[in-house]
Design a protein around this motif. Structure first.
Motif, PDB file in Angstrom:
ATOM      1  N   ALA A 147       1.048  -1.133  -0.263  1.00 19.58           N
ATOM      2  CA  ALA A 147       0.010   0.113  -0.018  1.00 19.58           C
ATOM      3  C   ALA A 147       0.644   1.308   0.095  1.00 19.58           C
ATOM      4  O   ALA A 147       0.386   2.273  -0.583  1.00 19.58           O
ATOM      5  CB  ALA A 147      -1.021   0.034   1.067  1.00 19.58           C
ATOM      6  N   LYS A 171       0.558   4.387  -2.862  1.00 18.52           N
ATOM      7  CA  LYS A 171       0.518   5.616  -2.801  1.00 18.52           C
ATOM      8  C   LYS A 171       1.455   6.576  -3.232  1.00 18.52           C
ATOM      9  O   LYS A 171       1.063   7.527  -3.497  1.00 18.52           O
ATOM     10  CB  LYS A 171       0.417   5.936  -1.084  1.00 18.52           C
ATOM     11  N   LYS A 172       2.667   6.075  -3.340  1.00 16.01           N
ATOM     12  CA  LYS A 172       3.958   6.775  -4.126  1.00 16.01           C
ATOM     13  C   LYS A 172       3.917   6.508  -5.762  1.00 16.01           C
ATOM     14  O   LYS A 172       4.534   7.140  -6.300  1.00 16.01           O
ATOM     15  CB  LYS A 172       5.062   6.485  -3.601  1.00 16.01           C
ATOM     16  N   TYR A 213      -2.894  -2.998  -2.403  1.00 14.93           N
ATOM     17  CA  TYR A 213      -2.068  -2.074  -3.407  1.00 14.93           C
ATOM     18  C   TYR A 213      -3.200  -1.245  -4.428  1.00 14.93           C
ATOM     19  O   TYR A 213      -2.969   0.013  -4.520  1.00 14.93           O
ATOM     20  CB  TYR A 213      -1.029  -2.917  -4.263  1.00 14.93           C
ATOM     21  N   ALA A 217      -4.838   1.523  -2.904  1.00 14.79           N
ATOM     22  CA  ALA A 217      -3.939   2.754  -2.681  1.00 14.79           C
ATOM     23  C   ALA A 217      -3.552   3.405  -4.124  1.00 14.79           C
ATOM     24  O   ALA A 217      -3.531   4.526  -3.951  1.00 14.79           O
ATOM     25  CB  ALA A 217      -2.691   2.363  -2.130  1.00 14.79           C
ATOM     26  N   GLU A 243      -5.364   6.236  -5.576  1.00 17.78           N
ATOM     27  CA  GLU A 243      -5.372   7.648  -4.943  1.00 17.78           C
ATOM     28  C   GLU A 243      -3.804   8.127  -4.744  1.00 17.78           C
ATOM     29  O   GLU A 243      -3.352   8.969  -4.087  1.00 17.78           O
ATOM     30  CB  GLU A 243      -5.885   7.697  -3.454  1.00 17.78           C
ATOM     31  N   ALA A 244      -3.007   7.387  -5.856  1.00 13.22           N
ATOM     32  CA  ALA A 244      -1.636   7.726  -5.751  1.00 13.22           C
ATOM     33  C   ALA A 244      -1.214   9.138  -5.908  1.00 13.22           C
ATOM     34  O   ALA A 244      -1.741   9.895  -6.862  1.00 13.22           O
ATOM     35  CB  ALA A 244      -0.773   6.773  -6.897  1.00 13.22           C
ATOM     36  N   GLU A 245      -0.407   9.816  -5.092  1.00  6.76           N
ATOM     37  CA  GLU A 245       0.330  10.943  -5.558  1.00  6.76           C
ATOM     38  C   GLU A 245       1.835  10.616  -6.058  1.00  6.76           C
ATOM     39  O   GLU A 245       2.618  10.369  -5.194  1.00  6.76           O
ATOM     40  CB  GLU A 245       0.505  11.852  -4.244  1.00  6.76           C
TER      41      GLU A 245
END
Length: 376
Positions: free
Chosen positions: A194, A198-199, A221, A224, A227-229
Motif C-alpha cells: 500500500a 500511494k507513491k 495495493y 492505494a 489515489e496515488a500522489e
C-alpha cells in the motif's frame, strides 16, 4: 499478465565444493537464461543487488551485469531488482547516473527497482551499530522522490537531508528519450504494498509465497494506487510476484527435476538472510535446513500453489491462477540446482506454450505508462 525472469547468482556450497569455477559458471549461465528468455517472449528480467550473502546471491554489481545484457538482448526489459539507494550503500546521485546510463544502453528498456536490502546481515555491513532495521526506511523515504528530479530537472536543485546532501548540479546523462524509467519498490512485507501504491510505484513482490496470499495484498495495493500522489512522472500501476517454475514435457519429468534441484536449501538460505520477511510456520532457524524435497513434498507444494511445476498445460493453469489473483507480472526464479539444460527447457516451453495464451499485448505495460507521460 506479463512474464519475467529473476536472476541472483545463486552459488550453493555443494556446487562450489566440487567445481572451482562454480561462481563464474553460475553467473554466465544466468546471462544465458536471460538471453533465452528474450528470445522466448518474456518481457522482463530482474537482476539482484546483494552483498555478503554467501551462496544465496553472488550478484552484487548488477549495474555491470545489466549493461552487458543490454547489448546481448533485443526486446526484454532489464530491471534492477534492486538498486539500493541508501546513502551508506550507494550514493543516490551515482544510482541516478547508473539508471540513466542503462536506460541509454538498452534504448529505453531499463526498469528502476529500488529497496532497502535483504536484511540485517547485508545492511549492517554498511551501517555498523544500527540495531533497528526500520532505520533504513527513513533513509529510503528521504531519497526516493529525488530521483525523478535528478533525471528531469536540467540542473538538479540539490538536496540537504539528514542522511545525504548535494549542492545544485547537472546530473548526467539524462534518461533516454522523454520522461524516465518506470519506478518500482521491492516489498518485503504486506504493508509495503500500500505504501508503494500511494507513491505511484510498482511493487516487486518477492515476499509473496502463494496465490492465496496474493489476493488481499494486491487489493490493498490497487486501492492505494487509485489515489496515488506519484513521486515520478507517472504512476507505475504494477504488481510483480515471483515463483519457482519448472516445466517439462511431462508431469513426471518436471517433478523429478524439482526433487533433484535442492530447492529446500535455497528456501532455507532465503530465510537465513531475509530476516525482515514474514517467516511462515515450519521454517527452521539457520543452520537447520528444511527437509529435502521428496516427490510427495513437491506434489504438496504444487497442490498448495507454492510452486509452478508440471507439463505445459499444467503450468499454464498454474500461471493463470496468479493472473486471476491480480498479478500484473509473474517472474520466475530459476535456481542453479537445476541443470542449465532443464532450466533453458523450462524457459522455452513457457515461451512456446504459456506466454502466448496469457500475455497477448505486444507492448510492455511500463512502456505504455511512460509513453503516456511523455505525450501529456
Amino acid at each position: 499478465m506479463e512474464f519475467g525472469l529473476f536472476v541472483q547468482g545463486y552459488v550453493p556450497a555443494a556446487r562450489a565444493e566440487v567445481d572451482p569455477e562454480a561462481e563464474h559458471k553460475a553467473l554466465i549461465e544466468e546471462t544465458e537464461y536471460v538471453i533465452q528468455a528474450d528470445k522466448s517472449g518474456f518481457k522482463y528480467a530482474w537482476a539482484s543487488e546483494h552483498h555478503f550473502l554467501e551462496e544465496y546471491s553472488h550478484l552484487s554489481a548488477n549495474d555491470v551485469y545489466l549493461g552487458y545484457l543490454a547489448h546481448a538482448t533485443d526486446r526484454i526489459h532489464l530491471g534492477s531488482g534492486i538498486f539500493n539507494p541508501l546513502a551508506p550503500v550507494n550514493h543516490p546521485v551515482k544510482v541516478a547516473e547508473k539508471a540513466a546510463m542503462l536506460d541509454h544502453l538498452s534504448e529505453g528498456r531499463f526498469e528502476f527497482g529500488t529497496g532497502r536490502g535483504a536484511g540485517s546481515h547485508e545492511i549492517l555491513g554498511f551501517m555498523p551499530g544500527i540495531t533497528d532495521m526500520n532505520h533504513t526506511k527513513e533513509i529510503w523515504e528521504e531519497t526516493i522522490s529525488e530521483f525523478p528530479k535528478m533525471w528531469l530537472q536540467d540542473e538538479y536543485t540539490g538536496f540537504q537531508g539528514k542522511h545525504w546532501s548535494l549542492p545544485p548540479r547537472k546530473i548526467l546523462p539524462k534518461p533516454y528519450g522523454a520522461s524516465h524509467p518506470a519506478m518500482w519498490y521491492a516489498a518485503g512485507s504486506p504493508s509495503s504494498y500500500a505504501m508503494a501504491g500511494k507513491k505511484g510505484l510498482g511493487v516487486l513482490g518477492f515476499s509473496v509465497q502463494k496465490v492465496s496470499d496474493m489476493e488481499w495484498v494486491v487489493e490493498s495495493y490497487k486501492n492505494a494506487v487509485k489515489e496515488a500522489e506519484a513521486i515520478g512522472d507517472f504512476v507505475n500501476d504494477n504488481v510483480m510476484v515471483t515463483s519457482t517454475a519448472i516445466c517439462a514435457p511431462t508431469h513426471a519429468e518436471a517433478v523429478e527435476i524439482a526433487v533433484g534441484g535442492g530447492l529446500n536449501y535455497l528456501q532455507s538460505l532465503l530465510f537465513r538472510y531475509h530476516d525482515t520477511f514474514p517467516r511462515p510456520e515450519g521454517i527452521p532457524e539457520w543452520p537447520e535446513l528444511l527437509p529435502a524435497y521428496s516427490e510427495e513434498i513437491i506434489e504438496l507444494l504444487i497442490a498448495e500453489e507454492l510452486m509452478i511445476c508440471g507439463d505445459p498445460d499444467e503450468v499454464f493453469r498454474q500461471c493463470k491462477r496468479w493472473e486471476q489473483a491480480g498479478a500484473d507480472q509473474l517472474s520466475f526464479g530459476l535456481p542453479i540446482g537445476i541443470s542449465p539444460e532443464d532450466t533453458k527447457n523450462t524457459i522455452k516451453l513457457i515461451g512456446e506454450h504459456v506466454i502466448p495464451k496469457i500475455d497477448t499485448d505486444p507492448v510492455h505495460r511500463t512502456s505504455r505508462f511512460r509513453a503516456a507521460a511523455s505525450s501529456s
